[in-house]
Design a protein around this motif. Structure first.
Motif, PDB file in Angstrom:
ATOM      1  N   PRO A  19       0.712  -1.095   0.277  1.00  0.00           N
ATOM      2  CA  PRO A  19      -0.103  -0.160   0.063  1.00  0.00           C
ATOM      3  C   PRO A  19       0.918   1.334   0.014  1.00  0.00           C
ATOM      4  CG  PRO A  19      -0.756  -1.500   1.802  1.00  0.00           C
ATOM      5  CD  PRO A  19       0.611  -2.099   0.995  1.00  0.00           C
ATOM      6  N   LYS A  20       0.395   2.376  -0.397  1.00  0.00           N
ATOM      7  CA  LYS A  20       1.089   3.728  -0.554  1.00  0.00           C
ATOM      8  C   LYS A  20       0.723   4.341   0.785  1.00  0.00           C
ATOM      9  CE  LYS A  20       2.169   3.916  -5.044  1.00  0.00           C
ATOM     10  NZ  LYS A  20       3.288   4.372  -5.788  1.00  0.00           N
ATOM     11  N   HIS A  21       1.815   4.065   1.835  1.00  0.00           N
ATOM     12  CA  HIS A  21       1.668   4.617   3.009  1.00  0.00           C
ATOM     13  C   HIS A  21       3.169   5.112   3.622  1.00  0.00           C
ATOM     14  CE1 HIS A  21      -2.392   3.891   3.894  1.00  0.00           C
ATOM     15  NE2 HIS A  21      -2.281   2.498   4.075  1.00  0.00           N
ATOM     16  N   ASP A  22       3.368   6.045   3.895  1.00  0.00           N
ATOM     17  CA  ASP A  22       4.565   6.539   4.423  1.00  0.00           C
ATOM     18  C   ASP A  22       5.066   5.523   5.643  1.00  0.00           C
ATOM     19  OD1 ASP A  22       6.907   7.897   4.724  1.00  0.00           O
ATOM     20  OD2 ASP A  22       6.340   9.175   6.400  1.00  0.00           O
ATOM     21  N   ASP A  23       6.369   4.857   5.895  1.00  0.00           N
ATOM     22  CA  ASP A  23       6.567   4.056   6.838  1.00  0.00           C
ATOM     23  C   ASP A  23       5.476   2.839   6.791  1.00  0.00           C
ATOM     24  OD1 ASP A  23       8.268   5.868   7.558  1.00  0.00           O
ATOM     25  OD2 ASP A  23       7.130   6.864   9.003  1.00  0.00           O
ATOM     26  N   GLY A  24       5.024   2.629   5.775  1.00  0.00           N
ATOM     27  CA  GLY A  24       3.964   1.477   5.690  1.00  0.00           C
ATOM     28  C   GLY A  24       5.076   0.081   5.607  1.00  0.00           C
ATOM     29  N   THR A  25       3.981  -0.944   5.316  1.00  0.00           N
ATOM     30  CA  THR A  25       4.535  -2.381   5.453  1.00  0.00           C
ATOM     31  C   THR A  25       3.583  -3.282   4.418  1.00  0.00           C
ATOM     32  OG1 THR A  25       5.202  -4.113   6.555  1.00  0.00           O
ATOM     33  CG2 THR A  25       3.435  -2.992   7.529  1.00  0.00           C
ATOM     34  N   SER A  26       4.038  -4.351   4.183  1.00  0.00           N
ATOM     35  CA  SER A  26       3.175  -5.522   3.315  1.00  0.00           C
ATOM     36  C   SER A  26       2.414  -5.931   4.526  1.00  0.00           C
ATOM     37  CB  SER A  26       4.033  -6.659   3.064  1.00  0.00           C
ATOM     38  OG  SER A  26       4.612  -7.232   3.887  1.00  0.00           O
ATOM     39  N   PHE A  55      11.392 -10.163  10.411  1.00  0.00           N
ATOM     40  CA  PHE A  55      10.910 -11.493  10.699  1.00  0.00           C
ATOM     41  C   PHE A  55       9.695 -11.326  11.911  1.00  0.00           C
ATOM     42  CE2 PHE A  55      14.909 -12.530   8.875  1.00  0.00           C
ATOM     43  CZ  PHE A  55      14.286 -13.471   7.972  1.00  0.00           C
ATOM     44  N   ASP A  56       8.657 -12.002  11.864  1.00  0.00           N
ATOM     45  CA  ASP A  56       7.540 -11.975  12.929  1.00  0.00           C
ATOM     46  C   ASP A  56       6.952 -10.672  12.979  1.00  0.00           C
ATOM     47  OD1 ASP A  56       8.023 -14.576  13.105  1.00  0.00           O
ATOM     48  OD2 ASP A  56       9.185 -14.613  15.020  1.00  0.00           O
ATOM     49  N   GLU A  57       7.547  -9.594  13.131  1.00  0.00           N
ATOM     50  CA  GLU A  57       6.789  -8.233  13.203  1.00  0.00           C
ATOM     51  C   GLU A  57       7.187  -7.099  12.181  1.00  0.00           C
ATOM     52  OE1 GLU A  57       7.680  -6.201  17.063  1.00  0.00           O
ATOM     53  OE2 GLU A  57       8.492  -8.333  17.495  1.00  0.00           O
ATOM     54  N   PRO A  58       6.430  -6.351  11.930  1.00  0.00           N
ATOM     55  CA  PRO A  58       6.906  -5.106  11.001  1.00  0.00           C
ATOM     56  C   PRO A  58       7.838  -4.007  11.638  1.00  0.00           C
ATOM     57  CG  PRO A  58       4.605  -4.781  11.678  1.00  0.00           C
ATOM     58  CD  PRO A  58       4.964  -5.965  12.312  1.00  0.00           C
ATOM     59  N   VAL A  59       8.439  -3.361  10.921  1.00  0.00           N
ATOM     60  CA  VAL A  59       9.287  -2.472  11.116  1.00  0.00           C
ATOM     61  C   VAL A  59       9.112  -1.036  10.601  1.00  0.00           C
ATOM     62  CG1 VAL A  59      11.739  -1.606  11.087  1.00  0.00           C
ATOM     63  CG2 VAL A  59      11.434  -3.816  11.536  1.00  0.00           C
ATOM     64  N   ARG A  60       8.660  -0.322  11.286  1.00  0.00           N
ATOM     65  CA  ARG A  60       8.239   1.327  10.838  1.00  0.00           C
ATOM     66  C   ARG A  60       9.323   2.432  10.958  1.00  0.00           C
ATOM     67  NH1 ARG A  60       3.082   0.490   9.429  1.00  0.00           N
ATOM     68  NH2 ARG A  60       1.808  -1.376  10.510  1.00  0.00           N
ATOM     69  N   PRO A  78      17.985  -4.364   3.171  1.00  0.00           N
ATOM     70  CA  PRO A  78      18.557  -4.097   2.023  1.00  0.00           C
ATOM     71  C   PRO A  78      19.101  -2.619   1.790  1.00  0.00           C
ATOM     72  CG  PRO A  78      16.650  -5.364   1.743  1.00  0.00           C
ATOM     73  CD  PRO A  78      16.849  -4.984   3.015  1.00  0.00           C
ATOM     74  N   PHE A  79      18.157  -1.600   2.312  1.00  0.00           N
ATOM     75  CA  PHE A  79      18.533  -0.173   2.198  1.00  0.00           C
ATOM     76  C   PHE A  79      17.575   0.434   3.256  1.00  0.00           C
ATOM     77  CE2 PHE A  79      19.340   3.833   0.380  1.00  0.00           C
ATOM     78  CZ  PHE A  79      20.670   3.823  -0.060  1.00  0.00           C
ATOM     79  N   TRP A  80      17.928   0.581   4.284  1.00  0.00           N
ATOM     80  CA  TRP A  80      17.274   1.056   5.487  1.00  0.00           C
ATOM     81  C   TRP A  80      17.154   2.521   5.490  1.00  0.00           C
ATOM     82  CZ3 TRP A  80      17.898  -0.195  11.427  1.00  0.00           C
ATOM     83  CH2 TRP A  80      16.882   0.235  12.350  1.00  0.00           C
ATOM     84  N   ALA A  81      16.005   3.063   5.165  1.00  0.00           N
ATOM     85  CA  ALA A  81      16.176   4.542   4.915  1.00  0.00           C
ATOM     86  C   ALA A  81      14.736   5.274   5.062  1.00  0.00           C
ATOM     87  CB  ALA A  81      17.032   5.011   3.907  1.00  0.00           C
ATOM     88  N   ASP A  82      14.439   6.389   4.889  1.00  0.00           N
ATOM     89  CA  ASP A  82      12.938   6.935   5.149  1.00  0.00           C
ATOM     90  C   ASP A  82      12.252   6.960   3.785  1.00  0.00           C
ATOM     91  OD1 ASP A  82      10.570   7.693   5.936  1.00  0.00           O
ATOM     92  OD2 ASP A  82      11.490   9.500   6.853  1.00  0.00           O
ATOM     93  N   VAL A  83      11.804   5.581   3.101  1.00  0.00           N
ATOM     94  CA  VAL A  83      11.292   5.516   1.822  1.00  0.00           C
ATOM     95  C   VAL A  83       9.960   6.157   1.906  1.00  0.00           C
ATOM     96  CG1 VAL A  83      10.245   3.975   0.283  1.00  0.00           C
ATOM     97  CG2 VAL A  83      12.510   3.509   1.178  1.00  0.00           C
ATOM     98  N   ASP A  84       9.362   6.921   0.904  1.00  0.00           N
ATOM     99  CA  ASP A  84       8.143   7.491   0.978  1.00  0.00           C
ATOM    100  C   ASP A  84       7.466   7.109  -0.476  1.00  0.00           C
ATOM    101  OD1 ASP A  84       5.520   8.563   1.089  1.00  0.00           O
ATOM    102  OD2 ASP A  84       6.326  10.453   1.822  1.00  0.00           O
ATOM    103  N   ASN A  85       6.827   5.769  -0.554  1.00  0.00           N
ATOM    104  CA  ASN A  85       6.121   5.357  -1.849  1.00  0.00           C
ATOM    105  C   ASN A  85       4.896   6.374  -2.108  1.00  0.00           C
ATOM    106  OD1 ASN A  85       4.427   4.316   0.070  1.00  0.00           O
ATOM    107  ND2 ASN A  85       4.252   2.195  -0.936  1.00  0.00           N
TER     108      ASN A  85
END
Length: 246
Positions: A19-26, A55-60, A78-85
């Motif tokens: 989904p298109k959410h800042d700091d979102g997750t699958s 693993f097991d829980e999301p990371v926001r 892979p590339f932990w940074a503040d993505v905004d899709n």
């Protein structure tokens, strides 16, 4: 892209899209084959927008911390940074047993680890496609991919860096126009304990922008790790010549 390091991805490959959410997750992804990561076996992963598979829980969390993390959350970055899709780009993922793809993955891993012939039976492919950064006033996007794969005995993660144009979101003290500065992106592994972790060279420095040119398997932009048990990896350090990372 043709000639790309990236394995095929996108809706036409059957990928789901975050989904298109800042700091979102699958959503929680129930693995059809459990994945062993540093001696522990997991049934569930999350593909997090901010460049992390957990693993097991999301990371926001959007500003990265160096590994090992105090909170003990196991994940690969892979590339932990503040993505905004919301501002641009898509995050795709799928579990696959596609024979052609598994054959390509198997050939690649066997080439890098010839002492342990590997025939993949399953893979999870997650791709961040031209994703923007939080607060961006530019058109910059990053494209990178993480692949979890196993033959049910050995477990590997492949990280592919195709195009990295920014390192930092504006809330991590990055420049809104350039996507640089502040606290740059982090790449590596956090096992969840204090002893097994790996920080890819250049993490959280401006040099991480050059991760498309570094490797531990002599393929620029690709890092490959066996992750079922911790193994020290021989790294070819990037060479600093005339002030430029090669």
């Amino acid at each position: 892209p043709t000639g790309s390091l990236l394995y095929p991805y996108g809706p036409q490959q059957g990928d789901a899209t975050n989904p298109k959410h800042d700091d979102g997750t699958s959503e929680a992804i129930a693995l059809s084959i459990p994945f062993t990561f540093y001696g522990k076996t997991y049934q569930t992963v999350f593909v997090n927008n901010n460049g992390v598979i957990s693993f097991d829980e999301p990371v926001r969390q959007y500003t990265p911390d160096p590994f090992p993390l105090a909170d003990g959350h196991p994940f690969v970055a892979p590339f932990w940074a503040d993505v905004d899709n919301v501002l641009g780009g898509d995050i795709f993922y799928r579990q696959t047993t596609n024979p052609a793809l598994l054959q390509d993955i198997s050939q690649d891993i066997t080439q890098y680890f010839p002492k342990s012939p590997f025939t993949a039976t399953w893979a999870l492919v997650a791709t961040w496609d031209h994703v923007a950064y939080y607060g961006s006033t530019s058109e910059k996007g990053n494209t990178f991919q993480a692949v979890l794969t196993t033959d049910s005995k050995m477990f590997y993660i492949i990280l592919n860096y195709w195009d990295i144009q920014w390192t930092t979101g504006a809330a991590s003290d990055g420049d809104a126009e350039t996507g640089l500065g502040g606290t740059p992106a982090h790449a590596g592994f956090n096992s969840g304990d204090d002893t097994n972790f790996y920080n890819i060279p250049g993490s959280q420095t401006e040099a991480i922008i050059n991760i498309t040119t570094t490797s531990n398997v002599k393929v620029p932009g690709r890092w490959v790790f066996r992750v079922d048990s911790f193994q020290v990896i021989d790294v070819d350090p990037p060479q600093l010549t005339d002030g430029c990372w090669l």
